[in-house]
Write a protein that holds these residues in place. Structure first.
Motif, PDB file in Angstrom:
ATOM      1  N   THR A  81       0.852  -1.180   0.000  1.00 55.88           N
ATOM      2  CA  THR A  81       0.000   0.000   0.000  1.00 55.88           C
ATOM      3  C   THR A  81       0.893   1.237   0.000  1.00 55.88           C
ATOM      4  O   THR A  81       2.093   1.147   0.300  1.00 55.88           O
ATOM      5  CB  THR A  81      -0.906   0.033   1.242  1.00 55.88           C
ATOM      6  OG1 THR A  81      -0.087   0.261   2.395  1.00 55.88           O
ATOM      7  CG2 THR A  81      -1.667  -1.278   1.401  1.00 55.88           C
ATOM      8  N   ARG A 196      -5.195   4.187  -5.235  1.00 57.81           N
ATOM      9  CA  ARG A 196      -6.467   4.291  -5.943  1.00 57.81           C
ATOM     10  C   ARG A 196      -6.264   5.087  -7.222  1.00 57.81           C
ATOM     11  O   ARG A 196      -6.139   6.295  -7.219  1.00 57.81           O
ATOM     12  CB  ARG A 196      -7.520   4.940  -5.042  1.00 57.81           C
ATOM     13  CG  ARG A 196      -7.894   4.065  -3.858  1.00 57.81           C
ATOM     14  CD  ARG A 196      -8.772   4.785  -2.858  1.00 57.81           C
ATOM     15  NE  ARG A 196     -10.076   5.164  -3.423  1.00 57.81           N
ATOM     16  CZ  ARG A 196     -11.039   5.765  -2.724  1.00 57.81           C
ATOM     17  NH1 ARG A 196     -10.835   6.065  -1.433  1.00 57.81           N
ATOM     18  NH2 ARG A 196     -12.182   6.071  -3.291  1.00 57.81           N
ATOM     19  N   ASN A 339      -9.673   1.517 -11.486  1.00 62.37           N
ATOM     20  CA  ASN A 339     -10.926   1.853 -10.802  1.00 62.37           C
ATOM     21  C   ASN A 339     -10.602   2.543  -9.477  1.00 62.37           C
ATOM     22  O   ASN A 339      -9.946   1.973  -8.607  1.00 62.37           O
ATOM     23  CB  ASN A 339     -11.733   0.572 -10.568  1.00 62.37           C
ATOM     24  CG  ASN A 339     -13.155   0.854 -10.126  1.00 62.37           C
ATOM     25  OD1 ASN A 339     -13.419   1.826  -9.415  1.00 62.37           O
ATOM     26  ND2 ASN A 339     -14.087   0.002 -10.529  1.00 62.37           N
ATOM     27  N   THR A 340     -11.054   3.771  -9.319  1.00 62.78           N
ATOM     28  CA  THR A 340     -10.733   4.540  -8.105  1.00 62.78           C
ATOM     29  C   THR A 340     -11.754   4.350  -6.994  1.00 62.78           C
ATOM     30  O   THR A 340     -11.599   4.915  -5.918  1.00 62.78           O
ATOM     31  CB  THR A 340     -10.638   6.040  -8.426  1.00 62.78           C
ATOM     32  OG1 THR A 340     -11.889   6.471  -8.994  1.00 62.78           O
ATOM     33  CG2 THR A 340      -9.517   6.314  -9.418  1.00 62.78           C
ATOM     34  N   LEU A 342     -13.628   2.975  -3.817  1.00 66.08           N
ATOM     35  CA  LEU A 342     -13.090   2.374  -2.600  1.00 66.08           C
ATOM     36  C   LEU A 342     -13.339   0.873  -2.570  1.00 66.08           C
ATOM     37  O   LEU A 342     -12.448   0.087  -2.214  1.00 66.08           O
ATOM     38  CB  LEU A 342     -13.710   3.036  -1.371  1.00 66.08           C
ATOM     39  CG  LEU A 342     -13.268   2.475  -0.004  1.00 66.08           C
ATOM     40  CD1 LEU A 342     -11.758   2.610   0.164  1.00 66.08           C
ATOM     41  CD2 LEU A 342     -14.010   3.189   1.124  1.00 66.08           C
ATOM     42  N   HIS A 345     -11.016  -0.938  -4.958  1.00 66.87           N
ATOM     43  CA  HIS A 345      -9.642  -0.938  -4.460  1.00 66.87           C
ATOM     44  C   HIS A 345      -9.491  -1.933  -3.314  1.00 66.87           C
ATOM     45  O   HIS A 345      -8.503  -2.687  -3.247  1.00 66.87           O
ATOM     46  CB  HIS A 345      -9.267   0.465  -3.993  1.00 66.87           C
ATOM     47  CG  HIS A 345      -7.848   0.579  -3.530  1.00 66.87           C
ATOM     48  ND1 HIS A 345      -6.770   0.396  -4.364  1.00 66.87           N
ATOM     49  CD2 HIS A 345      -7.326   0.857  -2.301  1.00 66.87           C
ATOM     50  CE1 HIS A 345      -5.644   0.551  -3.691  1.00 66.87           C
ATOM     51  NE2 HIS A 345      -5.961   0.838  -2.437  1.00 66.87           N
TER      52      HIS A 345
END
Length: 383
Positions: A81, A196, A339-340, A342, A345
């Motif tokens: 991350t 993201r 794809n942003t 949430l 992600h």
């Protein structure tokens, strides 16, 4: 081709990786080869790449040794991350790859060809299906004819646009890439960091260099920036070490910026005496790490089909069946990782954490578990 016959002739348009491997392979099969490159100097422009086992095997078939100029690693096996938390660490079951600088691979390939076969500052003006190529060299136009024309002139291929169709398709992403000076940020561990709509990759290269890339969503193509290094840092400057340091230590004039584009599937790679190869035939997003690998495969399969007598139709059938599903899988990966939302992600992150090593290997090995056809040995003493 009998011992008393004149060698078949091939013109290869483009002296990138695919074009040079095709030249080596065709010479191995006994062909006389001419490579036309529009740039004034034959040199690879780019940063790093990964060669998966399928490409390694293809190069082995041609007797091309590249391991001494590469670093064994795992591509996309270690996921993080932006804060640095590990979603997944590479596992012994993961598929190993070779990471190297594009320029090093290009240098190895060039050395397998005689200088007389390579022609620079040769801009191709037109190509006929009958094997007639008109090129402009030194301000003069020359007409060349060959038994075969191999269009290895990239995603913006003039040959494809002329004899087929298909402009590049913008995939809604843009990427910055670079290679650090030796020892400036070292040691590093291979990783892919998922944000993201943003990804950052790190791969160690020989001589304590590091290849890095930053891929971000973009609403339109062809955007330019005054300072590409600053733009890349703007996207990931607060991400975990060593990502910001890698970008900061790369000279600004060596940071590359390109949009992510591909092409829609081409119904055939063959038009009489002309064949498409590499990105000219099947440019795809870089998500699977197979772009250069598939160009190398194309070249070896083309040489094998011609030397065995199977011909261009066999090349066409084999390569379209192989690369079209792969190109679609690469596009599907773009849809997932760009794809942003949430939820999307989190789904990617949870999947990376929970998937068993065997399932991960099966997924990543889907495209690399491939073996090349055999090529004749010794037909060309220079090959």
């Amino acid at each position: 081709m009998g011992s008393g016959e004149e060698a078949s002739t091939a013109i290869i348009i483009g002296a990138g990786i695919g074009g040079l491997v095709a030249a080596v392979g065709l010479r191995r099969a006994g062909w006389s080869v001419t490579v036309l490159e529009r740039a004034p100097v034959i040199a690879e422009v780019g940063a790093g790449l990964t060669l998966w086992p399928n490409a390694e095997r293809a190069l082995d078939t041609l007797g091309i040794e590249i391991r001494s100029r590469a670093v064994p690693t795992i591509s996309r096996g270690s996921l993080r991350t932006p804060t640095g938390r590990w979603l997944r660490r590479s596992h012994p079951m993961d598929v190993g790859v070779l990471a190297m600088h594009r320029a090093d691979l290009h240098d190895v390939l060039r050395k397998r060809l005689p200088e007389t076969a390579l022609h620079t500052d040769a801009e191709v003006v037109s190509v006929s299906p009958k094997g007639v190529v008109v090129c402009r060299c030194g301000g003069e136009e020359n007409e060349l004819t060959a038994d075969l024309v191999v269009a290895a002139d990239g995603v913006n291929s003039v040959t494809r646009r002329t004899l087929w169709s298909g402009d590049p398709v913008f995939q809604g992403r843009t990427v910055w890439r670079g290679v650090t000076p030796p020892g400036s940020v070292w040691p590093v561990e291979e990783s892919l960091t998922l944000g993201r709509g943003v990804q950052a990759g790190v791969l160690p290269l020989p001589d304590e260099r590091v290849y890095w890339f930053v891929t971000v969503n973009a609403d339109r193509p062809n955007q330019s920036y005054a300072d590409n290094r600053r733009e890349a840092l703007h996207r990931v400057g607060d991400w975990h070490h060593p990502i910001p340091a890698l970008i900061a230590t790369t000279p600004e004039d060596q940071v590359l910026h390109n949009d992510v584009v591909d092409i829609d599937p081409v119904p055939t790679f063959v038009n009489e005496r002309v064949v498409l190869l590499g990105d000219a035939a099947h440019a795809m997003p870089p998500d699977l790490g197979q772009g250069a690998c598939q160009a190398i495969e194309d070249a070896v399969v083309l040489a094998a089909c011609l030397s065995s007598g199977d011909g261009l139709q066999k090349y066409d059938d084999l390569r379209r069946a192989r690369v079209h599903p792969m190109a679609e899988a690469a596009r599907a990966s773009v849809r997932r990782t760009s794809n942003t939302g949430l939820l999307a992600h989190l789904t990617v992150a949870v999947t990376a954490r929970m998937i068993p090593p065997s399932a991960w290997r099966n997924a990543t090995a889907q495209w690399s578990d491939w073996s090349p056809p055999e090529l004749p040995k010794g037909k060309n003493k220079h090959a």
